[in-house]
Design a protein around this motif. Structure first.
Motif, PDB file in Angstrom:
ATOM      1  N   THR A  16       0.832  -1.203   0.000  1.00 45.52           N
ATOM      2  CA  THR A  16       0.000   0.000   0.000  1.00 45.52           C
ATOM      3  C   THR A  16       0.869   1.255   0.000  1.00 45.52           C
ATOM      4  OG1 THR A  16      -0.198  -0.132   2.417  1.00 45.52           O
ATOM      5  CG2 THR A  16      -1.969  -1.124   1.109  1.00 45.52           C
ATOM      6  N   ASN A  17       2.053   1.191   0.601  1.00 42.95           N
ATOM      7  CA  ASN A  17       2.957   2.341   0.587  1.00 42.95           C
ATOM      8  C   ASN A  17       3.473   2.601  -0.819  1.00 42.95           C
ATOM      9  OD1 ASN A  17       3.454   3.285   3.523  1.00 42.95           O
ATOM     10  ND2 ASN A  17       3.381   1.062   3.603  1.00 42.95           N
ATOM     11  N   HIS A 109       1.861   8.295   4.692  1.00 39.28           N
ATOM     12  CA  HIS A 109       1.553   7.048   5.387  1.00 39.28           C
ATOM     13  C   HIS A 109       0.306   6.397   4.809  1.00 39.28           C
ATOM     14  CE1 HIS A 109       4.551   8.168   8.304  1.00 39.28           C
ATOM     15  NE2 HIS A 109       3.989   9.357   8.353  1.00 39.28           N
ATOM     16  N   SER A 111      -1.097   3.846   6.528  1.00 40.57           N
ATOM     17  CA  SER A 111      -1.758   3.216   7.662  1.00 40.57           C
ATOM     18  C   SER A 111      -1.791   4.173   8.849  1.00 40.57           C
ATOM     19  CB  SER A 111      -1.012   1.945   8.080  1.00 40.57           C
ATOM     20  OG  SER A 111      -1.525   1.462   9.311  1.00 40.57           O
ATOM     21  N   PRO A 112      -2.952   4.308   9.478  1.00 40.44           N
ATOM     22  CA  PRO A 112      -3.025   5.161  10.662  1.00 40.44           C
ATOM     23  C   PRO A 112      -2.378   4.509  11.886  1.00 40.44           C
ATOM     24  CG  PRO A 112      -5.147   4.135  10.233  1.00 40.44           C
ATOM     25  CD  PRO A 112      -4.254   3.771   9.084  1.00 40.44           C
ATOM     26  N   ARG A 113      -2.004   3.224  11.775  1.00 44.60           N
ATOM     27  CA  ARG A 113      -1.433   2.525  12.923  1.00 44.60           C
ATOM     28  C   ARG A 113       0.094   2.511  12.945  1.00 44.60           C
ATOM     29  NH1 ARG A 113      -4.812  -2.991  13.216  1.00 44.60           N
ATOM     30  NH2 ARG A 113      -2.988  -3.572  12.025  1.00 44.60           N
ATOM     31  N   SER A 114       0.736   3.141  12.010  1.00 42.33           N
ATOM     32  CA  SER A 114       2.202   3.070  11.935  1.00 42.33           C
ATOM     33  C   SER A 114       2.868   4.139  12.806  1.00 42.33           C
ATOM     34  CB  SER A 114       2.666   3.209  10.481  1.00 42.33           C
ATOM     35  OG  SER A 114       2.280   4.470   9.961  1.00 42.33           O
ATOM     36  N   GLU A 139      -1.628  11.250   5.010  1.00 44.20           N
ATOM     37  CA  GLU A 139      -2.078   9.916   5.401  1.00 44.20           C
ATOM     38  C   GLU A 139      -3.316   9.558   4.598  1.00 44.20           C
ATOM     39  OE1 GLU A 139      -4.437   8.183   9.093  1.00 44.20           O
ATOM     40  OE2 GLU A 139      -2.365   8.679   9.627  1.00 44.20           O
ATOM     41  N   SER A 141      -5.606   6.157   4.431  1.00 43.70           N
ATOM     42  CA  SER A 141      -5.762   4.875   5.105  1.00 43.70           C
ATOM     43  C   SER A 141      -6.046   3.748   4.105  1.00 43.70           C
ATOM     44  CB  SER A 141      -6.897   4.955   6.133  1.00 43.70           C
ATOM     45  OG  SER A 141      -6.961   3.750   6.859  1.00 43.70           O
ATOM     46  N   LEU A 143      -4.803   0.476   5.014  1.00 37.47           N
ATOM     47  CA  LEU A 143      -4.508  -0.708   5.806  1.00 37.47           C
ATOM     48  C   LEU A 143      -5.500  -1.833   5.528  1.00 37.47           C
ATOM     49  CD1 LEU A 143      -2.813  -1.985   8.110  1.00 37.47           C
ATOM     50  CD2 LEU A 143      -4.492  -1.045   9.694  1.00 37.47           C
ATOM     51  N   LYS A 145      -6.341  -3.334   2.835  1.00 37.42           N
ATOM     52  CA  LYS A 145      -7.096  -3.310   1.576  1.00 37.42           C
ATOM     53  C   LYS A 145      -6.381  -4.128   0.505  1.00 37.42           C
ATOM     54  CE  LYS A 145      -9.917  -0.299   3.366  1.00 37.42           C
ATOM     55  NZ  LYS A 145     -11.060  -0.763   4.063  1.00 37.42           N
ATOM     56  N   ASN A 159      -9.263  11.867  -1.760  1.00 35.79           N
ATOM     57  CA  ASN A 159      -7.873  11.429  -1.595  1.00 35.79           C
ATOM     58  C   ASN A 159      -6.953  12.051  -2.636  1.00 35.79           C
ATOM     59  OD1 ASN A 159      -8.259   9.887   0.733  1.00 35.79           O
ATOM     60  ND2 ASN A 159      -9.040   8.174  -0.479  1.00 35.79           N
TER      61      ASN A 159
END
Length: 179
Positions: A16-17, A109, A111-114, A139, A141, A143, A145, A159
């Motif tokens: 995803t990055n 980013h 992912s909001p969890r990184s 960011e 999101s 994550l 997907k 986006n």
């Protein structure tokens, strides 16, 4: 024309990055060009004994790309609460060079969890003397997907606007430093 280099810290084919940095290249605002660096997986492990005349071609290519860019965008996953080894290795090749000194940098980013990786990456880049643009952090999101979902999400107007706004803020940051 501002020339930016975008680096994904992931080597995964369905990253995803990597999808996010590709979307950056497709959605640049006027006056900017984003080139995606794709040599992360080909870099040899950093060894200070291999600097100077012994610098491997792959590392020289990275150093030249960063040196020649007006700014660097990094999109980084989080592995075990940290920065992936491949990305850290790439940054290590830049440590003893002037390529990073004062070079404008933006973090993106997927992912909001990184949170741990974000903090660690920002610290590494500040230590290397990158000029980190806090105002332009992006960011989107993505994550968990799948590839088709990721592509669809990155094409959503909100986006696309966020990507362009982030890059526009980064471009303004770079231009303010050039005066």
């Amino acid at each position: 024309m501002l020339n930016l280099i975008a680096i994904s810290g992931s080597l995964r084919a369905a990253s995803t990055n990597s999808a996010l940095v590709a979307a950056l290249a497709l959605n640049t605002p006027a006056g900017c060009r984003v080139t995606v660096y794709d040599g992360l997986g080909r870099l040899p492990i950093f060894n200070p004994d291999d600097e100077g005349e012994r610098t491997p071609r792959e590392a020289s290519d990275l150093i030249e790309a960063v040196t020649g860019a007006d700014g660097v965008v990094v999109s980084c996953p989080e592995y075990a609460h940290g920065v992936p080894g491949g990305l850290k290795n790439a940054l290590d090749w830049l440590v003893s060079r002037d390529a990073a000194v004062g070079k404008p940098a933006m973090l993106a980013h997927a992912s909001p969890r990184s949170l741990y990786a974000r903090t660690a990456l920002a610290e590494i880049m500040r230590t290397m003397s990158f000029a980190l643009c806090e105002e332009a952090m992006l960011e989107v999101s993505l994550l968990g997907k799948k590839s088709a979902e990721v592509e669809s999400i990155l094409r959503e107007p909100a986006n696309v606007r966020a990507i362009r706004d982030g890059l526009s803020a980064f471009a303004a940051f770079i231009r303010s430093r050039q005066i």
